[in-house]
Scaffold this motif. Structure first.
Motif, short mmCIF file in Angstrom:
data_model
loop_
_atom_site.label_atom_id
_atom_site.label_comp_id
_atom_site.label_asym_id
_atom_site.label_seq_id
_atom_site.Cartn_x
_atom_site.Cartn_y
_atom_site.Cartn_z
N GLN A 477 -20.20 -139.67 -43.11
CA GLN A 477 -19.97 -138.23 -42.99
C GLN A 477 -20.85 -137.65 -41.88
O GLN A 477 -20.37 -136.85 -41.06
CB GLN A 477 -20.26 -137.54 -44.32
N GLU A 478 -22.11 -138.03 -41.85
CA GLU A 478 -23.01 -137.54 -40.81
C GLU A 478 -22.53 -137.95 -39.42
O GLU A 478 -22.62 -137.17 -38.47
CB GLU A 478 -24.42 -138.10 -41.04
N ARG A 479 -22.02 -139.18 -39.29
CA ARG A 479 -21.55 -139.64 -37.97
C ARG A 479 -20.42 -138.74 -37.48
O ARG A 479 -20.37 -138.35 -36.31
CB ARG A 479 -21.06 -141.09 -38.06
N PHE A 480 -19.50 -138.42 -38.37
CA PHE A 480 -18.36 -137.59 -37.98
C PHE A 480 -18.82 -136.19 -37.59
O PHE A 480 -18.45 -135.67 -36.52
CB PHE A 480 -17.37 -137.54 -39.14
N LEU A 481 -19.63 -135.56 -38.42
CA LEU A 481 -20.12 -134.22 -38.11
C LEU A 481 -20.91 -134.20 -36.80
O LEU A 481 -20.73 -133.31 -35.96
CB LEU A 481 -21.00 -133.70 -39.25
N SER A 482 -21.77 -135.20 -36.64
CA SER A 482 -22.60 -135.24 -35.44
C SER A 482 -21.77 -135.40 -34.19
O SER A 482 -22.05 -134.78 -33.15
CB SER A 482 -23.62 -136.39 -35.56
N LEU A 483 -20.73 -136.25 -34.27
CA LEU A 483 -19.90 -136.48 -33.08
C LEU A 483 -19.22 -135.19 -32.65
O LEU A 483 -19.23 -134.83 -31.46
CB LEU A 483 -18.87 -137.56 -33.39
N LEU A 484 -18.62 -134.45 -33.60
CA LEU A 484 -17.95 -133.21 -33.23
C LEU A 484 -18.95 -132.16 -32.77
O LEU A 484 -18.71 -131.43 -31.80
CB LEU A 484 -17.13 -132.68 -34.41
N ALA A 485 -20.09 -132.06 -33.46
CA ALA A 485 -21.09 -131.07 -33.08
C ALA A 485 -21.60 -131.33 -31.67
O ALA A 485 -21.82 -130.40 -30.88
CB ALA A 485 -22.24 -131.07 -34.08
N ARG A 486 -21.80 -132.59 -31.33
CA ARG A 486 -22.29 -132.94 -29.99
C ARG A 486 -21.21 -132.68 -28.94
O ARG A 486 -21.50 -132.16 -27.85
CB ARG A 486 -22.71 -134.41 -29.97
#
Length: 1022
Positions: A477-486
């Motif tokens: 979940q963190e990977r997905f959120l981080s990718l979009l946020a970045r």
């Protein structure tokens, strides 16, 4: 599958709206056969290609089974003259009452008459307009009498018959049916030009029960037969279209957004067994420059096929349109439009300085107060599959319409199909990212704020066991959120919603009143650890009333069973209700930990825009009052609590953060016969009350759900919610939303935050809510109604668990109300006492000195005010006041089986510099509102809004909001008759229409500006 070219016309001179043979010969372009009611069933067995009827809703009941078999074999249908299959006619000629059961069997959903008068159609402006898709009608005259336009209907067809992911609550379904609008009834209204009805549309049955059929439906009853003759040419063309096979031809970009150095490409999906002619043109959206054209014929293939069209790199950044005109060989011309983006860095740079930041009550854009006036949007045609089948040209057109209406924010995101977006856990596909690029660029083009929702209901497991606690799930979940946020860190119009309407525990039991366990090892371990941090084993045995034999060690600790959740007084079994209360509190804190972790991941990725969680009417499920500190703002989704809307919206507003009314609309409610309970207009008035009450409840604005109704879900409830029908016409709710948008635009630069939160704070007693939900919901509902409706006081609600922070909070209430106390955390109780000792005023009703596990503790009141022990309430009780007056209170609906009292007096205690008023009866759990309002009036020193007869409740709500210049008055009526309000301060008398709401902008010396269901009453006539 029926493949003949035979046309069968059902025409019976004994039926209503019968057409003569001469008229039929004028209207039908091909040879046809005629049958009457007695012959229809047998005639359908001979497999005609197309069944035509001008009888509108009337059909022979005896032929229904034959009709159904004909449609299930893929037969084509053309019904003119009203809502099909709404009025069965028996063999004896009796016309049955209107009903929708036959329409529902054909997935046509509920239907409604279209009320042009209520829509405010300006005289002489109603006309017929061909839809852009109906290329074959663009050169046709479409006359419509302004004096006698006839009658229109609307229906909510369900275009899918199953779900892609039945295990997911928000799953979309396959495209079993495609709807193509052909004709619109368009008129000018006070809100602008609207498509008010769709007199003709086609349903192409591509898959499922009716596969192979094409249904042409004209939900319009002309005033006379001459009206059919006036439209003879378009009717002939419509019938020619109805005789053709269903057609699934789509032109779409391979990717929705390209980098400047990349060469765009298109993919053309071609139908089986049809020769097709196509003309495809690519143009630049701003100046219309033509980049490329293709004209070709695609020969029939036994299977669906695709053709790829490659282009050169585009000359500049921006949006490009792709327009396609196509037809089966010799058939009717149709058209469609799609598009793609070339990444526009300048457009992204233009968003700098436009991000929202959270104040106390509102959002701000720089120094400007930003009142949210939003809607949820994905795509009018493909809805939740917008990222899989992106159409930037359609997004451009629809976002332009929303912006013109006054919408300033869109909510979108993922509600389903995460495995398609993220086939590798936490890593999205490039096609999804490019689709989101295009969506974001389109929103930036119109300066629309966007809230993107990552998850819905439960985060994806991503191969884990528990979505909230398993490290495998959390890391993905963190990977997905981080990718979009970045990826979008520089897009300041884009903010984040971690999850829509979350529930803890068992994913199969979402929306339970309180979370039910999932019973996995991670949950078991986390719950055990949470308990260890609070209690010794011996303390826990006492709190759960378990013996050492039942709970011999921490390893033997068990999660609550479903039977433990029963709160019925008729359930005689002993059950672990106190364990349920602890698990419920644990779930709140576990969610807070999850939200904090996701919040940190987004910030670490470089995104600085606001972050929230989109919660519904959660109560004790996942409460915003608990997780508020983990996000930038809270939310409410007021759907079902229509009898207590103000309470519903206040419940989630904390003293420090904005509360966004983030998802509101009107759910489908059915009558005994299955038909909708409310008319479309009644739905519109209910939406109006929700919108206005959102402002009354100190909301940071409102986001309506959904701009376009979603026909690609199996739920007819989901199919019905929205402002624009699936056929492209406007529901009455759209006119209400336009009026609200106009109000928000008028308030630009005038609205302001109050210096402090409301002076009266109402405590939400979560200890008892977690043990027995009625003990939390009922008293707070009653308290809000007494304060707001009777005294004009909008309170600040605060969770019991936050009371120990009173001494360190930035804001301090003037009065604290603790309603109908039965259980309370000792720390919260002593915080109230400290507040009083420092000079505050507190009103407490009910039982003091029982903790959250129903164990006694010393409330540290003097002995005279002490209590010998709580007793069950009687059906009728009397509250005695110090002056000798008495109020009778009743406790009905089995409250005598679970509600206690301390005594029957109102006692005033002086503690330090303040005072504590303690009513020993749980006043807010009684049925009577009047004693409660009188007591609140006494404590607050407030005057009632206006005199009223004894025993009558006030059915309307009035809230004043000071503006920078003048006053905003918000009014909502829940009465079934018109209400008159005399506003002495402003010198106005208002009439409020039944069950309507509205607003007045008042400035001294200027005429008042009215919005919604209000009108001024002349003083003399009043």
């Amino acid at each position: 599958m029926i493949r003949s070219d035979r046309v069968l016309v059902f025409a019976d001179p004994a039926y209503p709206r019968a057409c003569s043979r001469a008229l039929l010969h004028e209207l039908l372009p091909n040879p046809f056969e005629i049958c009457d009611a007695a012959q229809l069933a047998q005639a359908l067995e001979s497999a005609p290609r197309l069944l035509v009827s001008f009888h509108g809703p009337y059909f022979p009941k005896a032929a229904w089974n034959a009709l159904l078999r004909f449609l299930e074999r893929g037969g084509n249908l053309a019904i003119f003259g009203g809502m099909p299959f709404a009025r069965p006619v028996t063999a004896s000629g009796e016309v049955e009452p209107e009903q929708d059961v036959y329409a529902r069997q054909l997935c046509l959903g509920p239907f409604f008459p279209v009320d042009l008068a209520v829509s405010g159609v300006l005289p002489g402006t109603l006309r017929l307009v061909a839809a852009s898709e109906a290329r074959f009608l663009h050169d046709c005259a479409l006359p419509l009498s302004a004096e006698r336009p006839g009658r229109f209907w609307a229906c909510y067809p369900r275009l899918t018959q199953t779900s892609d992911y039945p295990e997911e609550i928000g799953s979309a379904g396959p495209f079993d049916t495609l709807l193509l609008p052909l004709l619109f009834a368009v008129a000018k209204t006070p809100s602008g030009e609207e498509r008010l009805a769709t007199p003709a549309f086609v349903l192409d049955q591509l898959r499922g029960r009716f596969q192979g059929g094409r249904w042409l439906l004209s939900l319009w009853e002309p005033d006379t037969a001459e009206d059919w003759l006036a439209l003879a040419e378009p009717v002939r063309r419509l019938l020619a279209l109805a005789l053709e096979d269903p057609l699934c031809c789509a032109v779409r970009p391979v990717l929705a957004c390209y980098r400047p150095e990349e060469a765009p490409a298109l993919v053309v999906t071609l139908p089986e067994r049809l020769d097709l002619e196509l003309h495809i043109t690519v143009t630049q959206a701003d100046d219309g420059e033509v980049l490329r054209r293709w004209d070709f014929e695609a020969l029939a293939s036994p299977v669906h096929s695709e053709r790829y069209l490659q282009m050169e790199p585009a000359p500049r950044a921006g949006l490009y349109r792709v327009r396609t005109e196509y037809r089966p060989k010799g058939g009717q011309w149709l058209s469609q439009e799609t598009g793609f983006w070339i990444w526009d860095e300048a457009l992204i740079a233009a968003t700098r300085g436009k991000r929202l930041v959270a104040g106390r009550d509102y959002f701000y854009q720089g120094e400007r107060l930003f009142l949210v006036c939003g809607t949820t949007y994905m795509d009018s045609r493909v809805q939740r599959k917008y990222w899989r089948l992106p159409n930037p040209a359609r997004w451009e057109r629809e976002m332009a319409e929303m912006k013109a209406a006054g919408i300033n924010l869109l909510r979108t995101g993922l509600w389903t199909a995460w495995r398609e977006v993220l086939p590798v856990a936490g890593v999205p596909t490039d096609s999804f990212l490019r689709a989101l690029d295009a969506f974001v660029l389109t929103a930036c083009r119109h300066e629309l704020q966007v809230i993107f929702t990552f998850f819905a209901f439960f985060p994806p497991l991503f191969d884990g066991l528990n979505p909230w606690l398993d490290p495998r799930s959390l890391e993905a979940q963190e990977r997905f959120l981080s990718l979009l946020a970045r990826r979008y860190a520089q897009v300041e119009l884009l903010s984040w919603d971690l999850i829509n309407e979350p529930s803890f525990g068992d994913p199969a039991r979402a929306f339970a009143q309180r979370p039910l366990p999932n019973y996995d090892r991670y949950e078991q371990q986390a719950f055990g650890q949470w308990l260890r941090e609070r209690y010794t084993l011996e303390q826990l045995q006492l709190r759960w009333r378990e013996t050492p034999a039942e709970l011999p060690s921490w390893e033997q600790l068990r999660l609550p069973r479903e039977a433990d959740y029963s709160t019925s007084v008729r359930d005689a079994a002993a059950r672990a209700m106190l364990k349920v209360a602890d698990y419920t509190r644990f779930s709140q804190e576990a969610f807070v930990a999850w939200a904090r972790r996701m919040y940190r991941a987004i910030r670490a990725a470089g995104s600085q825009t606001v972050i929230g969680v989109g919660q519904d009417e959660a109560g004790a499920r996942i409460a915003p009052q608990f997780y508020a500190s983990a996000v930038d703002y809270t939310t409410t989704h007021p759907w079902w609590n229509v009898d207590d809307l103000l309470w519903d919206m206040l419940l989630d507003k904390t003293p420090e953060r904005p509360n966004l009314i983030q998802e509101t609309g009107v759910m489908l409610v059915r009558d005994l016969d299955g038909r909708p309970w409310r008319t479309e207009q009644a739905n519109a008035w209910l939406l109006e009350r929700k919108l206005m009450m959102g402002l009354m409840a100190n909301g940071a604005g409102l986001i309506q759900w959904l701009w376009h109704t979603n026909a690609y879900m199996t739920s007819e409830n989901e199919n019905s919610i929205g402002l624009v029908r699936t056929d492209g016409s406007a529901k009455p709710e759209l006119l209400v939303m336009r009026e609200f948008c106009h109000l928000v635009q008028t308030l630009e630069g005038q609205l302001q935050e109050a210096p402090e939160p409301p002076a009266v704070w109402l405590v939400i007693p979560y200890s008892q809510w977690f043990a027995r939900p009625d003990l939390g919901a009922l008293p707070t509902r009653q308290a809000v109604r007494a304060l707001a409706y009777e005294l004009g006081v909008i309170p600040q609600l605060i969770g019991e668990q936050r009371l120990p922070e009173l001494t360190t909070m930035r804001y301090r209430p003037q009065v604290i109300i603790v309603p109908s106390l039965q259980l309370c955390e000792p720390a919260a109780w002593f915080a109230v006492l400290e507040y009083v000792q420092r000079g505050g005023t507190a009103l407490v009703s009910g039982v003091v000195g029982r903790d959250l596990h129903n164990l006694p503790f010393d409330p540290q009141l003097n002995s005279e005010a002490g209590q010998s022990g709580p007793l069950p309430v009687a059906p009728y009780e009397e509250l005695r006041l110090e002056d000798g007056s008495r109020y009778q209170l009743s406790f009905t609906q089995e409250k005598t089986g679970y509600v206690r009292k301390a005594h029957n007096e109102l006692r005033e205690l002086r503690l330090g510099a303040g005072r504590l008023l303690w009513a020993g009866l749980p006043l807010e759990l009684a049925g009577e509102l009047e004693p409660l309002a009188h007591l609140y009036q006494r404590v607050l020193g407030k005057t009632p809004l206006e005199p009223r007869p004894e025993g009558r409740r006030r059915p309307w709500l009035l809230v004043r909001r000071p503006l920078k210049e003048g006053m905003l008055l918000l009014v909502a009526s829940e009465a079934g008759a018109e209400q008159r309000l005399s506003l002495e301060e402003e010198g106005l008398t208002l009439a409020v229409a039944p069950q309507r709401a509205g607003a007045v902008l008042w400035r001294p010396g200027e005429p008042p500006r009215l919005f919604g269901g209000l009108r001024l009453v002349d003083a003399a006539s009043h």
